[in-house]
Design a protein around this motif. Structure first.
Motif: not given
Length: 342
Positions: A222-235
């Protein structure tokens, strides 16, 4: 359409077996220790000289235990297996590893044998079969992290050189998938493709697979402008979206991502002023921005270390495609495969 997907991470391998005739929420799922952890433990428990064969896979814990084993024993590796330590084979040799042709493997049959591979397909099929799940599939999807390699160019610089080339215009995250073939400089991705060249195989970088999967979340749609953050164990990778397309990214080491630094880099990504140099000089991988997105509706969070975002002031949504926060990578692979094959 049946799709078997495996997202190979540093800590876990996340597996989902999707059947288009069923609701994706009902897909069989497994979260198991990563191949890197499993094989590192096998090396640590081994005695005497080692002969390591197989393919290039994720290093991490493996590099550490190989160095430890070399203190008291010989370690012989085939070339593809040795690239697990580092693509620069001269460096691998400098550690004391003996690199031998795979054609000479029989000469070392008296040594303890270890095989490197990012995906143990037989083990996954057996696990599914134990629960009366027919493990036959039409498509195989695998996600691994691959910086790429070019002699004389640092891993971080090369990774973002190729991200800039790929993201020359705004693109959907599924466009970062490779179907059956990939550029030769992606040594780990090509190792997977070689291993499963008799299957309809799709491979994605694990960060972009997770970002792709996050967009499958019902709220995120449903979003138009957003930021996905994949916060992993290393990166940690952050991707700015506008109208379903990625318009900018930055990547850093998770251990360095304090709440203040997240605030700084996320806001710069949103307003389009983030630079590769500032992230790189902060010991991160880099950044690339095509255009600003301005005010955004939410940070869409995924990855095992995502809880750090609770200490920020952003509106945070925890992505749960297929009703499961651990399945963003597999969901992204499924989206990419379906975008190609209907």
């Amino acid at each position: 359409m049946k799709i078997l997907t495996i997202d190979v991470g540093l800590g876990t391998q996340d597996i989902m077996f999707y059947d288009s005739k069923e609701s994706i929420e009902n897909s069989p799922k497994l979260v198991m220790p990563s191949p890197t952890r499993i094989i590192a433990d096998r090396i640590a428990e081994s005695e005497g000289d080692l002969f390591i064969k197989g393919e290039t896979m994720g290093g991490g814990f493996i590099t550490k235990v190989v160095k430890e084993h070399l203190k008291d024993h010989r370690v012989l590796m085939t070339e593809n297996a040795a690239r697990t330590i580092r693509d620069n084979l001269d460096y691998v040799k400098s550690l004391g590893v003996e690199i031998v042709p795979s054609s000479e493997a029989e000469k070392y049959s008296d040594l303890t044998q270890i095989e490197f591979k990012d995906v143990d397909l037989d083990a996954i099929k057996s696990a599914l079969a134990e629960f009366d799940v027919d493990p036959g599939f039409d498509y195989l999807g695998v996600a691994v992290q691959d910086h790429g390699y070019m002699e004389g160019v640092g891993d971080r610089d090369f990774r973002f050189m190729k991200i800039r080339e790929k993201l020359d215009v705004p693109k959907g995250p599924e466009e970062f998938a490779y179907f059956g073939e990939a550029p030769s400089y992606f040594t780990r991705i090509n190792a997977v493709l070689r291993s499963f060249n008799n299957y309809n195989t799709t491979v994605m970088d694990s960060k972009f697979a997770s970002v792709c999967g996050a967009t499958c979340d019902r709220y995120v749609k449903t979003l138009e402008k957003f930021i996905v953050m994949d916060i992993g164990n290393g990166h940690t990778l952050a991707a700015a979206f506008d109208g379903g397309k990625i318009v900018g990214v930055f990547e850093h080491h998770t251990r360095n991502m304090t709440p203040d630094k997240i605030d700084l880099f996320v806001n710069k990504l949103a307003d389009g002023t983030i630079t590769h140099e500032e992230v790189h000089e902060d010991h991160g991988h880099g950044a690339w921005s095509l255009k600003p997105i301005g005010d955004f509706e939410a940070i869409v969070a995924t990855g095992p270390r995502r809880n750090v975002l609770e200490k920020t002031n952003f509106n945070v949504h925890y992505a749960a495609p297929a009703g499961d926060v651990m399945m963003t990578g597999p969901a992204g692979l499924i989206k990419a495969i379906r975008s190609k094959n209907g």
